[in-house]
Design a protein around this motif. Structure first.
Motif, PDB file in Angstrom:
ATOM      1  N   ARG A  18       0.829  -1.210   0.000  1.00  0.00           N
ATOM      2  CA  ARG A  18       0.000   0.000   0.000  1.00  0.00           C
ATOM      3  C   ARG A  18       0.864   1.261   0.000  1.00  0.00           C
ATOM      4  O   ARG A  18       0.388   2.340   0.310  1.00  0.00           O
ATOM      5  N   ASN A  19       2.150   1.111  -0.343  1.00  0.00           N
ATOM      6  CA  ASN A  19       3.087   2.233  -0.489  1.00  0.00           C
ATOM      7  C   ASN A  19       3.473   2.928   0.804  1.00  0.00           C
ATOM      8  O   ASN A  19       4.190   3.895   0.781  1.00  0.00           O
ATOM      9  N   LEU A  39      -6.316  -7.955   6.492  1.00  0.00           N
ATOM     10  CA  LEU A  39      -5.463  -7.290   7.468  1.00  0.00           C
ATOM     11  C   LEU A  39      -4.646  -6.201   6.778  1.00  0.00           C
ATOM     12  O   LEU A  39      -4.246  -6.372   5.628  1.00  0.00           O
ATOM     13  N   PHE A  40      -4.385  -5.127   7.469  1.00  0.00           N
ATOM     14  CA  PHE A  40      -3.370  -4.160   7.075  1.00  0.00           C
ATOM     15  C   PHE A  40      -2.198  -4.402   8.017  1.00  0.00           C
ATOM     16  O   PHE A  40      -2.319  -4.196   9.231  1.00  0.00           O
ATOM     17  N   LEU A  41      -1.081  -4.895   7.473  1.00  0.00           N
ATOM     18  CA  LEU A  41       0.113  -5.115   8.289  1.00  0.00           C
ATOM     19  C   LEU A  41       1.001  -3.881   8.184  1.00  0.00           C
ATOM     20  O   LEU A  41       1.336  -3.438   7.083  1.00  0.00           O
ATOM     21  N   VAL A  42       1.387  -3.353   9.325  1.00  0.00           N
ATOM     22  CA  VAL A  42       2.177  -2.116   9.381  1.00  0.00           C
ATOM     23  C   VAL A  42       3.518  -2.430  10.026  1.00  0.00           C
ATOM     24  O   VAL A  42       3.585  -2.893  11.170  1.00  0.00           O
ATOM     25  N   GLU A  43       4.590  -2.159   9.266  1.00  0.00           N
ATOM     26  CA  GLU A  43       5.944  -2.380   9.775  1.00  0.00           C
ATOM     27  C   GLU A  43       6.602  -1.013   9.959  1.00  0.00           C
ATOM     28  O   GLU A  43       6.631  -0.199   9.025  1.00  0.00           O
ATOM     29  N   ALA A  44       7.134  -0.754  11.139  1.00  0.00           N
ATOM     30  CA  ALA A  44       7.759   0.539  11.429  1.00  0.00           C
ATOM     31  C   ALA A  44       8.935   0.798  10.486  1.00  0.00           C
ATOM     32  O   ALA A  44       9.556  -0.123   9.970  1.00  0.00           O
ATOM     33  N   ALA A  45       9.216   2.072  10.290  1.00  0.00           N
ATOM     34  CA  ALA A  45      10.345   2.468   9.463  1.00  0.00           C
ATOM     35  C   ALA A  45      11.644   1.912  10.030  1.00  0.00           C
ATOM     36  O   ALA A  45      11.796   1.792  11.240  1.00  0.00           O
ATOM     37  N   LYS A  46      12.540   1.576   9.135  1.00  0.00           N
ATOM     38  CA  LYS A  46      13.829   1.006   9.573  1.00  0.00           C
ATOM     39  C   LYS A  46      14.899   2.070   9.612  1.00  0.00           C
ATOM     40  O   LYS A  46      14.892   3.024   8.965  1.00  0.00           O
ATOM     41  N   THR A  50       5.407   8.880   8.428  1.00  0.00           N
ATOM     42  CA  THR A  50       6.144   8.120   9.443  1.00  0.00           C
ATOM     43  C   THR A  50       7.212   7.206   8.850  1.00  0.00           C
ATOM     44  O   THR A  50       8.065   6.712   9.573  1.00  0.00           O
ATOM     45  N   GLY A  51       7.139   6.928   7.557  1.00  0.00           N
ATOM     46  CA  GLY A  51       8.081   6.024   6.923  1.00  0.00           C
ATOM     47  C   GLY A  51       7.727   4.560   7.103  1.00  0.00           C
ATOM     48  O   GLY A  51       8.470   3.673   6.694  1.00  0.00           O
ATOM     49  N   ALA A  52       6.582   4.286   7.714  1.00  0.00           N
ATOM     50  CA  ALA A  52       6.154   2.897   7.925  1.00  0.00           C
ATOM     51  C   ALA A  52       5.753   2.251   6.602  1.00  0.00           C
ATOM     52  O   ALA A  52       5.275   2.920   5.691  1.00  0.00           O
ATOM     53  N   SER A  53       5.969   0.955   6.502  1.00  0.00           N
ATOM     54  CA  SER A  53       5.514   0.176   5.348  1.00  0.00           C
ATOM     55  C   SER A  53       4.177  -0.450   5.697  1.00  0.00           C
ATOM     56  O   SER A  53       3.987  -0.934   6.816  1.00  0.00           O
TER      57      SER A  53
END
Length: 88
Positions: A56-57, A81-88, A62-65
């Protein structure tokens, strides 16, 4: 309204899938620190008969994926589900 979960293990993902099926809603799942998208997909595959996903770009602010993940739970229910991974 979307329900929100934090996932630090497979049980959290399985609970989010169950909630999505039971209440027919999209569940936003923020992945805990140390949990990446590929690990979360492994957990999704353990609880589903089939699934697919798209990017979903992310969140520019926040830079999250963010990934949109949907599928069949193998018991006649569909989840999203919308899976949200924090920015690295």
């Amino acid at each position: 309204m979307s329900t929100k979960f934090i996932a630090s293990d497979a049980q959290d993902i399985h609970h989010a899938i169950h909630h999505s099926v039971r209440y027919d809603e999209i569940v936003t799942v923020t992945l805990a620190i140390g949990v990446d998208f590929n690990t979360a997909l492994t957990w999704v595959s353990q609880r589903s008969e089939s699934y697919d996903y798209s990017d979903r770009n992310g969140d520019e602010e926040t830079g999250a994926s963010i990934w949109d993940v949907w599928g069949d739970d193998g018991q006649g229910g569909e989840f999203r589900l919308f899976l949200v991974e924090a920015a690295k």
